[in-house]
Design a protein around this motif. Sequence first.
Motif, PDB file in Angstrom:
ATOM      1  N   ILE A 173       0.843  -1.205   0.000  1.00 55.06           N
ATOM      2  CA  ILE A 173       0.000   0.000   0.000  1.00 55.06           C
ATOM      3  C   ILE A 173       0.880   1.259   0.000  1.00 55.06           C
ATOM      4  N   ARG A 174       1.951   1.218   0.796  1.00 57.23           N
ATOM      5  CA  ARG A 174       2.872   2.371   0.820  1.00 57.23           C
ATOM      6  C   ARG A 174       3.445   2.632  -0.574  1.00 57.23           C
ATOM      7  N   ARG A 175       3.916   1.559  -1.214  1.00 62.12           N
ATOM      8  CA  ARG A 175       4.509   1.736  -2.546  1.00 62.12           C
ATOM      9  C   ARG A 175       3.475   2.217  -3.544  1.00 62.12           C
ATOM     10  N   HIS A 176       2.265   1.643  -3.495  1.00 62.77           N
ATOM     11  CA  HIS A 176       1.185   2.054  -4.395  1.00 62.77           C
ATOM     12  C   HIS A 176       0.926   3.563  -4.268  1.00 62.77           C
ATOM     13  N   ARG A 177       0.777   4.019  -3.047  1.00 64.22           N
ATOM     14  CA  ARG A 177       0.389   5.421  -2.841  1.00 64.22           C
ATOM     15  C   ARG A 177       1.533   6.375  -3.141  1.00 64.22           C
ATOM     16  N   LEU A 178       2.759   5.957  -2.848  1.00 59.50           N
ATOM     17  CA  LEU A 178       3.916   6.798  -3.211  1.00 59.50           C
ATOM     18  C   LEU A 178       4.027   6.923  -4.725  1.00 59.50           C
ATOM     19  N   ILE A 179       3.822   5.816  -5.433  1.00 57.60           N
ATOM     20  CA  ILE A 179       3.896   5.842  -6.902  1.00 57.60           C
ATOM     21  C   ILE A 179       2.816   6.771  -7.453  1.00 57.60           C
ATOM     22  N   GLU A 180       1.594   6.655  -6.919  1.00 57.02           N
ATOM     23  CA  GLU A 180       0.513   7.531  -7.388  1.00 57.02           C
ATOM     24  C   GLU A 180       0.900   9.002  -7.236  1.00 57.02           C
ATOM     25  N   ILE A 221      11.911   7.904  -3.830  1.00 57.49           N
ATOM     26  CA  ILE A 221      10.665   8.606  -4.158  1.00 57.49           C
ATOM     27  C   ILE A 221      10.115   9.304  -2.916  1.00 57.49           C
ATOM     28  N   ALA A 222      10.130   8.582  -1.789  1.00 56.65           N
ATOM     29  CA  ALA A 222       9.615   9.174  -0.541  1.00 56.65           C
ATOM     30  C   ALA A 222      10.414  10.429  -0.191  1.00 56.65           C
ATOM     31  N   GLU A 223      11.732  10.335  -0.386  1.00 51.94           N
ATOM     32  CA  GLU A 223      12.590  11.465  -0.047  1.00 51.94           C
ATOM     33  C   GLU A 223      12.328  12.651  -0.972  1.00 51.94           C
ATOM     34  N   ARG A 224      12.235  12.359  -2.286  1.00 53.78           N
ATOM     35  CA  ARG A 224      12.003  13.413  -3.258  1.00 53.78           C
ATOM     36  C   ARG A 224      10.685  14.129  -2.986  1.00 53.78           C
ATOM     37  N   LEU A 225       9.686  13.355  -2.527  1.00 60.33           N
ATOM     38  CA  LEU A 225       8.361  13.952  -2.279  1.00 60.33           C
ATOM     39  C   LEU A 225       8.258  14.553  -0.874  1.00 60.33           C
ATOM     40  N   GLY A 226       9.361  14.485  -0.109  1.00 60.03           N
ATOM     41  CA  GLY A 226       9.339  15.072   1.231  1.00 60.03           C
ATOM     42  C   GLY A 226       8.562  14.245   2.248  1.00 60.03           C
ATOM     43  N   HIS A 227       8.644  12.925   2.136  1.00 54.29           N
ATOM     44  CA  HIS A 227       7.965  12.001   3.059  1.00 54.29           C
ATOM     45  C   HIS A 227       6.495  12.390   3.258  1.00 54.29           C
ATOM     46  N   PRO A 228       5.729  12.302   2.163  1.00 49.88           N
ATOM     47  CA  PRO A 228       4.336  12.748   2.181  1.00 49.88           C
ATOM     48  C   PRO A 228       3.443  11.846   3.035  1.00 49.88           C
TER      49      PRO A 228
END
Length: 223
Positions: free
Chosen positions: A75-82, A115-122
């Motif tokens: 779920i984490r990967r799915h939502r980060l990718i979205e 990805i999490a880092e680039r998005l600022g740990h959303p």
Amino acid sequence: MFSPSVQDYAKAVFALEDRAGAAVSTNDLAERLGVTPGSASGMVRKLAEQGLLEHVPYRGVRLTAEGRRLALQVIRRHRLIELFLAEALEMPWDRVHAEAEVLEHALSEELEHLIAERLGHPEVDPHGDPIPSADFQLSGPDTISLAELAENTRARFVRVSDSDPEKLRYLAAQEIALGAVVEVIGREPFGGPLQVSHEGKQHALGEQLARAMRVALLAEEES
Ligand SMILES: [Zn+2]
């Protein structure tokens, strides 16, 4: 590494358990995944052998701690990718889910981290769904469906089901985006549409759409 279909089953059990707050029957699982009860019970056996599911006598199955971790990771990967597709590539919110359904199984831990880092740990994805943290914690605000909102009460639209792209396209066309403040000003009887006001404009939103939309009541100072 677990196979994509094992990951999908873990995710489906998680969603059903979460909704019902109870063990999940093989029939419900089959219905959610669009497979026959026979193939669902075969997969349930496989997940149990892998230590991801346990049987609850007369009730169905539930995730073990390991199964829950697997579900939350997917779920984490799915939502980060979205979110990455929406923010970095400006893909519209009705298209990111289908891409994420595929890519969630292919993401490496390193790419997930980048990805999490680039998005600022959303904390939320483009549909307002909370993103589980890297240590598998999942929390979100209290919401109710727009269909349940009392008349003449203002609330903030914070989350929407991502399973039906058409609903998302419709909302985008009406310019109703997450964060919008909405108010139910009337209700047609017999499951008819909800009259909703948003930024001075009135919309008639169908019952099914209103059920897919989640709102959070405004804090005292906002309302
Ligand atoms: Zn999605």
